[in-house]
Write a protein that holds these residues in place. Sequence first.
Motif, PDB file in Angstrom:
ATOM      1  N   ILE A 113       0.838  -1.207   0.216  1.00  0.00           N
ATOM      2  CA  ILE A 113       0.012  -0.027  -0.062  1.00  0.00           C
ATOM      3  C   ILE A 113       0.968   1.245  -0.046  1.00  0.00           C
ATOM      4  O   ILE A 113       0.601   2.169  -0.752  1.00  0.00           O
ATOM      5  CB  ILE A 113      -0.973  -0.021   1.296  1.00  0.00           C
ATOM      6  CG1 ILE A 113      -2.361  -0.952   1.118  1.00  0.00           C
ATOM      7  CG2 ILE A 113      -1.415   1.480   1.519  1.00  0.00           C
ATOM      8  CD1 ILE A 113      -2.941  -1.474   2.200  1.00  0.00           C
ATOM      9  N   LEU A 114       1.769   1.428   0.827  1.00  0.00           N
ATOM     10  CA  LEU A 114       2.552   2.689   0.840  1.00  0.00           C
ATOM     11  C   LEU A 114       3.585   2.639  -0.365  1.00  0.00           C
ATOM     12  O   LEU A 114       3.838   3.576  -0.800  1.00  0.00           O
ATOM     13  CB  LEU A 114       3.636   2.362   2.274  1.00  0.00           C
ATOM     14  CG  LEU A 114       2.716   2.512   3.387  1.00  0.00           C
ATOM     15  CD1 LEU A 114       3.583   2.116   4.828  1.00  0.00           C
ATOM     16  CD2 LEU A 114       2.004   3.898   3.643  1.00  0.00           C
ATOM     17  N   LEU A 115       3.773   1.445  -0.937  1.00  0.00           N
ATOM     18  CA  LEU A 115       4.756   1.656  -2.106  1.00  0.00           C
ATOM     19  C   LEU A 115       3.922   2.138  -3.339  1.00  0.00           C
ATOM     20  O   LEU A 115       4.310   2.944  -4.024  1.00  0.00           O
ATOM     21  CB  LEU A 115       5.178   0.226  -2.529  1.00  0.00           C
ATOM     22  CG  LEU A 115       6.480  -0.192  -1.908  1.00  0.00           C
ATOM     23  CD1 LEU A 115       6.525  -1.867  -2.206  1.00  0.00           C
ATOM     24  CD2 LEU A 115       7.739   0.303  -2.181  1.00  0.00           C
ATOM     25  N   ARG A 116       2.565   1.447  -3.323  1.00  0.00           N
ATOM     26  CA  ARG A 116       2.098   2.016  -4.586  1.00  0.00           C
ATOM     27  C   ARG A 116       1.435   3.768  -4.345  1.00  0.00           C
ATOM     28  O   ARG A 116       1.223   4.142  -5.254  1.00  0.00           O
ATOM     29  CB  ARG A 116       0.733   1.389  -4.518  1.00  0.00           C
ATOM     30  CG  ARG A 116       0.548  -0.083  -5.199  1.00  0.00           C
ATOM     31  CD  ARG A 116      -0.658  -0.769  -5.413  1.00  0.00           C
ATOM     32  NE  ARG A 116      -1.684  -0.732  -4.269  1.00  0.00           N
ATOM     33  CZ  ARG A 116      -1.821  -1.381  -3.475  1.00  0.00           C
ATOM     34  NH1 ARG A 116      -1.164  -2.565  -3.193  1.00  0.00           N
ATOM     35  NH2 ARG A 116      -2.892  -1.305  -2.354  1.00  0.00           N
ATOM     36  N   ALA A 117       1.584   3.723  -3.053  1.00  0.00           N
ATOM     37  CA  ALA A 117       1.168   5.525  -2.703  1.00  0.00           C
ATOM     38  C   ALA A 117       2.099   6.274  -3.293  1.00  0.00           C
ATOM     39  O   ALA A 117       2.138   7.625  -3.095  1.00  0.00           O
ATOM     40  CB  ALA A 117       0.737   5.682  -1.470  1.00  0.00           C
ATOM     41  N   GLY A 118       3.643   5.627  -3.372  1.00  0.00           N
ATOM     42  CA  GLY A 118       4.458   6.470  -3.718  1.00  0.00           C
ATOM     43  C   GLY A 118       5.479   7.011  -2.529  1.00  0.00           C
ATOM     44  O   GLY A 118       6.219   7.943  -2.768  1.00  0.00           O
ATOM     45  N   PHE A 119       5.316   6.476  -1.583  1.00  0.00           N
ATOM     46  CA  PHE A 119       6.069   7.084  -0.386  1.00  0.00           C
ATOM     47  C   PHE A 119       7.187   5.828   0.266  1.00  0.00           C
ATOM     48  O   PHE A 119       7.807   6.170   1.100  1.00  0.00           O
ATOM     49  CB  PHE A 119       5.171   7.497   0.927  1.00  0.00           C
ATOM     50  CG  PHE A 119       4.418   8.382   0.375  1.00  0.00           C
ATOM     51  CD1 PHE A 119       4.846   9.796   0.705  1.00  0.00           C
ATOM     52  CD2 PHE A 119       3.169   8.306  -0.227  1.00  0.00           C
ATOM     53  CE1 PHE A 119       4.219  10.971   0.499  1.00  0.00           C
ATOM     54  CE2 PHE A 119       2.308   9.623  -0.505  1.00  0.00           C
ATOM     55  CZ  PHE A 119       3.176  10.838  -0.076  1.00  0.00           C
ATOM     56  N   LEU A 120       7.178   4.918  -0.532  1.00  0.00           N
ATOM     57  CA  LEU A 120       8.265   3.807  -0.206  1.00  0.00           C
ATOM     58  C   LEU A 120       9.069   3.647  -1.577  1.00  0.00           C
ATOM     59  O   LEU A 120       8.157   3.627  -2.610  1.00  0.00           O
ATOM     60  CB  LEU A 120       7.971   2.751   0.276  1.00  0.00           C
ATOM     61  CG  LEU A 120       7.440   2.610   1.834  1.00  0.00           C
ATOM     62  CD1 LEU A 120       6.986   1.278   2.240  1.00  0.00           C
ATOM     63  CD2 LEU A 120       8.416   3.218   2.882  1.00  0.00           C
ATOM     64  N   ILE A 121      10.224   3.364  -1.402  1.00  0.00           N
ATOM     65  CA  ILE A 121      10.949   2.848  -2.769  1.00  0.00           C
ATOM     66  C   ILE A 121      11.070   1.245  -3.117  1.00  0.00           C
ATOM     67  O   ILE A 121      10.542   0.786  -3.834  1.00  0.00           O
ATOM     68  CB  ILE A 121      12.527   3.540  -3.082  1.00  0.00           C
ATOM     69  CG1 ILE A 121      12.149   5.160  -3.173  1.00  0.00           C
ATOM     70  CG2 ILE A 121      13.124   3.051  -4.106  1.00  0.00           C
ATOM     71  CD1 ILE A 121      13.558   5.741  -3.193  1.00  0.00           C
ATOM     72  N   ALA A 122      11.207   0.875  -1.746  1.00  0.00           N
ATOM     73  CA  ALA A 122      11.650  -0.550  -1.588  1.00  0.00           C
ATOM     74  C   ALA A 122      11.653  -0.965  -0.002  1.00  0.00           C
ATOM     75  O   ALA A 122      12.485  -0.337   0.529  1.00  0.00           O
ATOM     76  CB  ALA A 122      12.763  -1.402  -2.264  1.00  0.00           C
ATOM     77  N   VAL A 123      11.328  -1.847   0.203  1.00  0.00           N
ATOM     78  CA  VAL A 123      11.352  -2.510   1.750  1.00  0.00           C
ATOM     79  C   VAL A 123      11.819  -4.017   1.593  1.00  0.00           C
ATOM     80  O   VAL A 123      10.964  -4.923   1.106  1.00  0.00           O
ATOM     81  CB  VAL A 123      10.134  -2.159   2.637  1.00  0.00           C
ATOM     82  CG1 VAL A 123      10.272  -2.929   3.813  1.00  0.00           C
ATOM     83  CG2 VAL A 123       9.963  -0.819   2.739  1.00  0.00           C
TER      84      VAL A 123
END
Length: 126
Positions: A113-123
């Motif tokens: 969810i946070l990746l799709r929102a654009g606030f994470l690059i990768a985890v």
Amino acid sequence: MPTYATAEEYLDYTGQSGPADIDRRLARASERVDELLAEAIYEVDDQEFALDPVLKKAMMQATCVQAAWTLAVGDEFGTASAFKDVSMGSVRLARVDSKDGTAPRYAQDAVSILLRAGFLIAVMTW
């Protein structure tokens, strides 16, 4: 520190009522979301909620799925990583080994969810 989802939002998002302690569990899940966003830069209001509506919604959703995940796996505090196999009566559970030998701390859906929102690059969740 703010809690990013309410019991009502949890019910709306997951379709399930939370347990009696859902507010505490959502607060704990919010801590995990904060960890995921530790390097993110975003504006907040005076109560420390994100001003960006896309991020605010993503944080709410990620909090709900993180809480639901910890309820589903029965490991709110990450103690399962200390055990490889658990047996209770006729039930036997084996933790899936990860690269570093520990159980995941974050729900993969919360990360997505946070990746799709654009606030994470990768985890890396293992």
